[in-house]
Structure formats: C-alpha cells, structure tokens
Scaffold this motif. Structure first.
Motif, short mmCIF file in Angstrom:
data_model
loop_
_atom_site.label_atom_id
_atom_site.label_comp_id
_atom_site.label_asym_id
_atom_site.label_seq_id
_atom_site.Cartn_x
_atom_site.Cartn_y
_atom_site.Cartn_z
N UNK A 115 0.85 -1.20 0.00
CA UNK A 115 0.00 0.00 0.00
C UNK A 115 0.87 1.24 0.00
N UNK A 116 1.85 1.27 -0.86
CA UNK A 116 2.82 2.37 -0.87
C UNK A 116 2.16 3.73 -1.12
N UNK A 117 1.07 3.74 -1.91
CA UNK A 117 0.43 5.01 -2.23
C UNK A 117 -0.12 5.71 -0.99
N UNK A 118 -0.35 4.98 0.08
CA UNK A 118 -0.85 5.60 1.31
C UNK A 118 0.19 6.56 1.89
N UNK A 119 1.45 6.33 1.55
CA UNK A 119 2.52 7.10 2.16
C UNK A 119 3.13 8.11 1.20
N UNK A 120 2.36 8.47 0.17
CA UNK A 120 2.81 9.53 -0.72
C UNK A 120 2.97 10.83 0.08
N UNK A 121 1.98 11.14 0.92
CA UNK A 121 2.03 12.35 1.74
C UNK A 121 2.05 12.06 3.23
N UNK A 122 1.60 10.90 3.62
CA UNK A 122 1.61 10.52 5.05
C UNK A 122 2.93 9.83 5.37
N UNK A 170 11.98 16.27 -15.12
CA UNK A 170 11.11 15.92 -16.24
C UNK A 170 9.64 16.24 -15.99
N UNK A 171 9.31 16.69 -14.77
CA UNK A 171 7.93 17.11 -14.50
C UNK A 171 6.93 15.98 -14.32
N UNK A 172 7.40 14.77 -14.00
CA UNK A 172 6.49 13.64 -13.81
C UNK A 172 5.83 13.75 -12.43
N UNK A 173 4.51 13.60 -12.38
CA UNK A 173 3.80 13.69 -11.11
C UNK A 173 4.13 12.50 -10.22
N UNK A 174 4.28 12.77 -8.92
CA UNK A 174 4.56 11.68 -7.98
C UNK A 174 3.41 10.68 -7.95
N UNK A 175 2.20 11.18 -8.16
CA UNK A 175 1.04 10.29 -8.17
C UNK A 175 1.16 9.25 -9.29
#
Length: 235
Positions: A115-122, A170-175
C-alpha cells in the motif's frame, strides 16, 4: 533544467530492487532476503558487487567530472567499487538516501510496498513520506550548479533519488510515479538548463495536491547533464 554540465550525466545506481525487480540492478543482501532496507545501511551481495564493478567499467571513461552517492553503506560501497583507483571525486550526500520507512525499515518488502500510495504524503511511522524524500533530492539539485555547472556528473542513489529526478527535472507527477512499474535500463540522462528548469528555490515543501506538478524555477546559467546509471532498486 537538465543537470549541470554542458551535459552532466547523472547515472543513478541503486543498490537494491524488489517488487518491480530490477534484475540487473545492484543487488543487496537484503534484496536476496526480500527485505526493504530503507535507511538501514545494507550491503551489496556478491552479484551486486560484480554489477558495481561493471558500472565502473561503463562510466569511468564517460567524461564524468564527479560522482555523487547516497551516504547509505550500500550506495557508498557501489561508488567505492566502481570508481576505485580513478581520479574522479566521490562525494556522499544524505539527501540522496532512500525514503525513510521509520519503524518499518528492514521489514519484508512485499508487505511494506503493498500500500505504498498511502505514504505519498503521510509519513511512515517514525519516518518520512515519499514526497518528503523527493523534496530532499530537490535540495541536492538546487546546490549542484553552484560547483558543477556545465559539468557531467553521475549519481548513485535509490528509488527516491530517481523519482526526484523524474519529478523535478522531467515534470512527472509523484502520483504517477508511485504506481508505475519500474522499467530498468543501463542508465538515465537528465539535463539542467534554462529551457527545462523545474526547481523552485523559493517555495516550501510542494503542495500535497493530487493534481500538483513541479513549479517552474530559476535555472542555472549553464546547461548540465546528469546520467542516472542502472542500479536502482526499491529497498
């Protein structure tokens, strides 16, 4: 802004791989055990040391002016093996470290990254978020032109390091990065120049918006090229 050198090369070598399996990446002993090293030192496996030597053979005569490596042991070990006996300076920088998983450093990688996406900002418990880790890389890029403008440099880091280059240069979104499969190759090259400078030296941490993109920024006076070399792993 393509990294500082009239074409700086920023090869990013990462001493580990998992989930997306960089089969030719620099492998650590933790990779062999299926563990996520994070901010733990880590050590290269026998195959990892052989790949580090191959990195040196590919890059030591590639007009590299300096090598920047994460100060985590596995990255420093990679640089030492690859560039031993050469006059190329090897500089260690903590800002190139992997994301700090905090209390979860060293846990099974498959479990950690499920569930790595949970820790994009948390932040991970006792650690940091992926966005915070990527922001560290931006500070490294801010400083690079001060001494290495117009030079070709090589970077040895981790997944957070490469994401920082993809995001800020390169401007790639972290999302998009956090859910993407990792496509391995022998190296990546980035340029820091006036036409493509995404480093904002005046802003605070990037806003935590799912639609945010890196802000435009001031650029270095001379073009630089950074090459990210093959050995990126998720550890």
């Amino acid at each position: 802004m393509r990294l500082p050198v009239a074409r700086p090369v920023l090869p990013v070598a990462s001493p580990h791989a998992h989930r997306d399996r960089l089969r030719d990446a620099l492998l650590s002993e933790d990779n062999d055990r299926g563990l996520a090293t994070g901010w733990l030192p880590g050590r290269l496996s026998g195959k990892g040391r052989a790949l580090a030597a191959e990195l040196g053979r590919r890059r030591r005569d590639d007009s590299i002016h300096a090598v920047f490596a994460s100060d985590l042991h596995r990255a420093a070990e990679t640089a030492a093996i690859a560039f031993s006996g050469t006059p190329i300076p090897v500089l260690h920088d903590w800002r190139l470290r992997e994301c700090d998983y905090g209390e979860r450093n060293g846990m099974p990688a498959a479990e950690l990254h499920e569930h790595r996406d949970r820790y994009l900002d948390e932040p991970y418990p006792g650690g940091e978020s992926w966005r915070q880790a990527v922001h560290r890389v931006r500070r490294f890029l801010d400083d690079l032109p001060l001494r290495w403008a117009g030079r070709r440099v090589l970077v040895i880091g981790h997944v957070a390091t490469r994401w920082g280059l993809d995001h800020w240069i390169d401007g790639v979104r972290l999302e998009d990065l956090i859910d993407a499969d990792f496509a391995w190759r022998e190296g990546w090259e980035y340029r820091l120049d006036e036409a493509h400078d995404r480093l904002d030296r005046t802003s605070a941490l990037p806003q935590r918006s799912s639609t945010s993109t890196p802000p435009a920024a001031n650029s270095a006076s001379r073009s630089s090229r950074v090459t990210a070399g093959a050995q990126l792993r998720r550890s």
